[in-house]
Structure formats: C-alpha cells, structure tokens
Design a protein around this motif. Structure first.
Motif, short mmCIF file in Angstrom:
data_model
loop_
_atom_site.label_atom_id
_atom_site.label_comp_id
_atom_site.label_asym_id
_atom_site.label_seq_id
_atom_site.Cartn_x
_atom_site.Cartn_y
_atom_site.Cartn_z
N ALA A 27 13.46 -3.73 -45.35
CA ALA A 27 13.70 -4.99 -46.32
C ALA A 27 14.65 -5.85 -45.47
CB ALA A 27 14.34 -4.70 -47.43
N HIS A 28 15.63 -5.09 -44.93
CA HIS A 28 16.56 -5.68 -43.67
C HIS A 28 16.02 -6.62 -42.72
CE1 HIS A 28 20.19 -5.19 -46.32
NE2 HIS A 28 20.03 -3.73 -46.15
N THR A 29 15.30 -5.72 -41.84
CA THR A 29 14.52 -6.21 -40.80
C THR A 29 13.53 -7.39 -41.06
OG1 THR A 29 12.84 -4.58 -40.88
CG2 THR A 29 14.79 -4.21 -39.36
N ILE A 32 15.80 -10.36 -41.64
CA ILE A 32 16.25 -11.03 -40.30
C ILE A 32 15.26 -11.69 -39.62
CG2 ILE A 32 16.83 -10.19 -37.99
CD1 ILE A 32 18.58 -7.80 -39.37
N ARG A 33 14.03 -11.15 -39.47
CA ARG A 33 12.72 -11.95 -38.85
C ARG A 33 12.75 -13.15 -39.56
NH1 ARG A 33 7.65 -8.28 -38.23
NH2 ARG A 33 9.05 -7.15 -37.06
N ASP A 34 12.41 -13.14 -40.83
CA ASP A 34 12.32 -14.56 -41.65
C ASP A 34 13.27 -15.54 -41.41
OD1 ASP A 34 10.13 -13.40 -42.79
OD2 ASP A 34 10.92 -12.98 -44.76
N LEU A 35 14.70 -15.12 -41.44
CA LEU A 35 15.79 -15.97 -41.13
C LEU A 35 15.68 -16.55 -39.79
CD1 LEU A 35 18.48 -13.89 -43.09
CD2 LEU A 35 17.91 -16.20 -43.65
N LEU A 36 15.63 -15.76 -38.97
CA LEU A 36 15.34 -16.17 -37.19
C LEU A 36 14.43 -16.94 -37.26
CD1 LEU A 36 16.42 -13.19 -35.44
CD2 LEU A 36 17.69 -14.96 -35.87
N ASP A 37 13.32 -16.74 -38.02
CA ASP A 37 11.89 -17.50 -37.77
C ASP A 37 12.50 -19.16 -38.38
OD1 ASP A 37 9.31 -17.85 -37.05
OD2 ASP A 37 8.95 -18.34 -38.97
N ASP A 38 13.38 -19.18 -39.63
CA ASP A 38 13.48 -20.50 -39.85
C ASP A 38 14.55 -21.09 -38.77
OD1 ASP A 38 12.26 -20.20 -42.26
OD2 ASP A 38 13.93 -19.31 -43.28
N VAL A 39 15.52 -20.43 -38.26
CA VAL A 39 16.29 -20.99 -37.35
C VAL A 39 15.50 -21.53 -36.20
CG1 VAL A 39 18.35 -20.26 -35.44
CG2 VAL A 39 18.41 -19.52 -37.82
N ILE A 58 13.84 -15.86 -29.02
CA ILE A 58 13.70 -15.53 -30.64
C ILE A 58 12.15 -15.01 -30.75
CG2 ILE A 58 13.70 -16.33 -33.03
CD1 ILE A 58 15.71 -18.44 -31.96
N LYS A 59 11.14 -15.62 -30.29
CA LYS A 59 10.07 -15.20 -30.52
C LYS A 59 9.53 -13.75 -30.11
CE LYS A 59 5.33 -17.49 -30.28
NZ LYS A 59 4.37 -17.88 -29.88
N LYS A 60 10.33 -13.38 -28.95
CA LYS A 60 10.03 -12.03 -28.40
C LYS A 60 10.82 -11.20 -29.28
CE LYS A 60 11.03 -10.07 -23.69
NZ LYS A 60 11.87 -9.88 -22.53
N PHE A 61 11.79 -11.52 -29.81
CA PHE A 61 12.68 -10.75 -30.78
C PHE A 61 11.85 -10.38 -31.97
CE2 PHE A 61 15.40 -10.04 -34.62
CZ PHE A 61 16.08 -8.91 -33.92
N GLU A 62 11.30 -11.33 -32.40
CA GLU A 62 10.25 -11.30 -33.73
C GLU A 62 9.08 -10.54 -33.28
OE1 GLU A 62 10.94 -15.62 -35.89
OE2 GLU A 62 9.40 -15.43 -34.31
N ASP A 63 8.63 -10.19 -32.24
CA ASP A 63 7.37 -9.67 -31.73
C ASP A 63 7.79 -8.06 -31.63
OD1 ASP A 63 5.89 -11.92 -31.92
OD2 ASP A 63 6.01 -12.04 -29.72
N LYS A 64 9.32 -8.11 -31.55
CA LYS A 64 9.60 -6.07 -31.55
C LYS A 64 9.06 -5.45 -32.83
CE LYS A 64 12.25 -6.38 -27.93
NZ LYS A 64 11.92 -5.35 -26.70
N GLU A 65 8.37 -4.29 -32.51
CA GLU A 65 8.01 -3.48 -33.57
C GLU A 65 9.15 -2.77 -34.08
OE1 GLU A 65 4.81 -3.15 -35.13
OE2 GLU A 65 4.17 -5.12 -33.92
N ILE A 66 9.31 -3.02 -35.18
CA ILE A 66 10.37 -2.03 -35.89
C ILE A 66 9.90 -1.63 -37.38
CG2 ILE A 66 12.05 -3.82 -36.56
CD1 ILE A 66 13.36 -0.86 -34.86
N TYR A 111 24.54 -10.62 -41.79
CA TYR A 111 24.71 -9.81 -42.80
C TYR A 111 23.66 -8.55 -43.29
CZ TYR A 111 24.77 -8.46 -47.88
OH TYR A 111 24.64 -7.71 -49.00
N HIS A 112 22.47 -8.83 -42.90
CA HIS A 112 21.44 -7.84 -42.86
C HIS A 112 21.61 -7.12 -41.65
CE1 HIS A 112 19.28 -9.53 -46.45
NE2 HIS A 112 19.59 -10.66 -45.90
N PHE A 113 21.86 -7.49 -40.71
CA PHE A 113 22.09 -6.65 -39.55
C PHE A 113 23.37 -5.69 -39.78
CE2 PHE A 113 23.45 -6.22 -34.83
CZ PHE A 113 22.64 -5.15 -34.48
N LEU A 114 24.48 -6.09 -40.36
CA LEU A 114 25.72 -5.04 -40.47
C LEU A 114 25.27 -4.13 -41.66
CD1 LEU A 114 28.13 -8.16 -41.08
CD2 LEU A 114 28.40 -6.34 -39.28
#
Lengths: 137, 235
Positions: A27-29, A32-39, A58-66, A111-114
C-alpha cells in the motif's frame, strides 16, 4: 559459525517482517508511485528547465518492481533509488515554475517512505528515509 | 541374581534419561523442569515403565531379533518402553508357549494415563514459567522504549546465540510485528517482547542485553527521530 548463524537469523527475521507486513508495504509503495506520478505530471506541464532528465528519472523509479515477493535487499535498493529521485526533484523544487501542490505531494511520498522504513526496521533503510526527510523538512 | 538387579538399575536409569530428554525437547528449559514436582514424577515414572518393559521382554520371551542379548534388552526397554507402552496402535505380540501361532496380543492401556501426566506437567510448567516471566522479565524490561528495544534486542540476542535459526528469525519477526500493532500499553508490549525473546535467548542473555540497551538509551535515538519525522510529514 556464529556469523553464518546470525546471517541466517537476520535473513529469516527480515523475510518474516516483510511477509507479515507485505500488504501494508504494498500500500505504501503504491501510494508513493501514485504521488510521484502526480509530481511527474506537474513537472511535465511546468516550464522548468531540463525537466526531461527528472521526468525520466521518476519514470525509471516507477518502473522498479517492488511487491509481495520482494526481499529486504530489494527494499534497500528501492530506498536508494527513492533517495536519488527525491534529491533530483529537490534541486528543482524551489523553482517557482513548479506548482506548490507538488510540495505537498512530495511530503506525502516521504511520509509513506518513512513508514516503510519503520515497518522494515532495517537501519540502512531508516537512515535513507531520515536523510530524504531531512532534505524536505 | 546380581546381574538381574544391575540390569533393572540400568534400565531404570536409561528410562529416566530418555524421559528427561523428552521433557527437555518439549519444554526447552531444564532448570524449570526441576522446579516442578510433576517433572520429577514423570522422570521416575518413566524409569519404572522401563523396568516394566524389561520384565515383559524377559518373562514373555518376546522375539526381539537383534536384541536377544541382555544389553540389547536393557537398551530396548530403556529407550522404547515409552514408545511401545504409550502407543495406541502398536501392540505387543506374546507367543503362546504351546502354540506359538496362537499367541496373545497385549493392547497397551497405559497410554491415556501417561498422557494425563504429561499434560499435567506441561500445564504446571506453563504456570511456573508464567510466574517467572512476570516476576523477572517485567522489572527487567521496565523503563525501556518498546520501539528501540524491538529494533535492537532481537539482533543482539541472535548475535550472541549459536543455535538460533532462520525459521526462528521469521517466528520472532512475526511475533514482534503483531506486538507492535497490538493496542496494548508500552509496558505490556515490553513485557511480551521480553517473554518472546526469553524463549530463545534464556533469561541471562536477555538480562545482559536489556541492561546494555538501557545504558545506551541516552544516545540511541534513531527510532525517536524516525517517529518524530513521521508525525511531521503526516499532514
């Protein structure tokens, strides 16, 4: 032998921690993905210089599989990547061209990352999370 | 006659050792077993059962194949008396001297009786352990910060122990994670954390590492910092 044993215990401890909290971590990850997508959307629609570099980061980070199958090392690498992306965004975040809403979105992502760091209880990830949060404090 | 008495003594001792090993494997705490009357009773009871098994083997002339020598009979009676007598399924065939093919079958009936004793010992052990936990672990964990303790104590205990495994790591992680989410007070969480770790490390190791953590508390503020940042970034 004690070192091997400790390593085995640690692997088990981390794996157990991730397994127990896998849905919470997911849920946190996802947040984060959604929020960074908006940014990313805000950056794209802004007049910021060299925005393509940050957008691709950012796109590269979003593509990370977690996800549920990820182990502690995956989450550590994820934290390093998140830290790098956030550092890059920080460089442009003071530019007036970026909508003020982005600041709120970034803080939500932190906040979600923390919370991920708190859940995983891994000192390396806690250090990364603290470092990022201090930049945006 | 003298040999026979020595056989009974060896059989008795072997049965007691076997019972002690069984209790240790089940309860994993040697000192507490010896603080309970029923612990002693169970061990002695097993000794007598081994003698009984030895007499059955000897007097009924049971076919033992590889255990026909006296030492073999003692060994078999000492280590397997419990298995044979407690089992619901295994029956002991006793050949009829006149007609070996029409031998009698002994259906063991001691199984429920032994299980009652074992269950009772276990309950007594649990009660005794609960008393020790509350009396000793409660004060030991008092004053610690749960988040800090949950972060560092499992690792320190594990580092000090040689026999702790990956599976136990997973088990401890799950228990602590459940504890972290539970809506109980900090002191109750600490008590439960101590109980969980005590299962694996034993009290003395836990005492050392908890006291060390208490000393480090002044400088160890990583979780405090993380929690305050979470509060700050919440909205």
């Amino acid at each position: 032998m004690p070192t091997d044993n400790m390593s085995g215990f640690l692997d088990g401890y981390m794996a157990g921690n991730i397994a127990v909290n896998s849905y919470e971590l997911k849920a946190h990850t996802e947040k984060i993905r959604d929020l960074l997508d908006d940014v990313k959307g805000n950056i794209v629609s802004s007049t910021i210089d060299n925005k393509s570099e940050i957008v691709s980061a950012i796109k590269k980070f979003e593509d990370k599989e977690i996800g549920i199958e990820s182990n502690n090392e995956d989450y550590y690498n994820y934290s390093i990547d998140f830290s790098e992306v956030m550092s890059q965004i920080k460089k442009i975040s003071n530019q007036k061209a970026l909508p003020t809403e982005s600041d709120y979105l970034l803080k939500r992502a932190i906040y979600h990352f923390l919370n991920i760091a708190k859940t995983l209880q891994d000192q390396r990830i806690i250090n990364e999370a603290t470092k990022v949060a201090m930049q945006y404090k | 006659m003298e040999n026979f008495i020595w056989s009974l003594i060896f059989c008795f001792l072997l049965g007691m050792i076997y019972a002690l090993a069984e209790l240790l494997s089940r309860f994993k705490n040697g000192s507490l077993i010896f603080q309970i009357f029923w612990g002693y009773f169970y061990i002695f009871f097993n000794g007598f059962l081994s003698i009984l098994a030895f007499l059955i083997i000897k007097d009924f002339n049971i076919d033992l194949e590889n255990y026909q020598i006296e030492g073999g009979k003692i060994l078999l009676a000492g280590v397997s008396a419990m298995v044979v007598i407690r089992s619901w399924i295994i029956s002991v065939s006793v050949p009829n001297r006149n007609s070996p093919k029409k031998g009698k079958t002994l259906e063991p009936s001691l199984a429920p009786l032994i299980q009652v004793f074992l269950d009772y010992v276990q309950k007594e052990f649990d009660r005794k352990k609960a008393l020790v936990d509350v009396d000793k672990i409660g004060p030991l964990m008092e004053g610690l910060n749960f988040e800090k303790a949950a972060l560092s104590l499992p690792f320190t205990c594990a580092n000090l122990l040689i026999t702790i495994s990956e599976e136990e790591g997973k088990f401890i992680a799950k228990k602590i994670s459940d504890l972290r989410k539970s809506p109980i007070t900090n002191s109750s969480k600490l008590l439960n954390l101590g109980i969980i770790l005590n299962e694996f490390s034993g009290y003395k190791v836990l005492e050392k590492v908890a006291n060390r953590l208490r000393e480090e508390n002044a400088t160890h503020n990583i979780m405090d910092q993380l929690n305050s940042l979470i509060e700050e970034f919440k909205e």
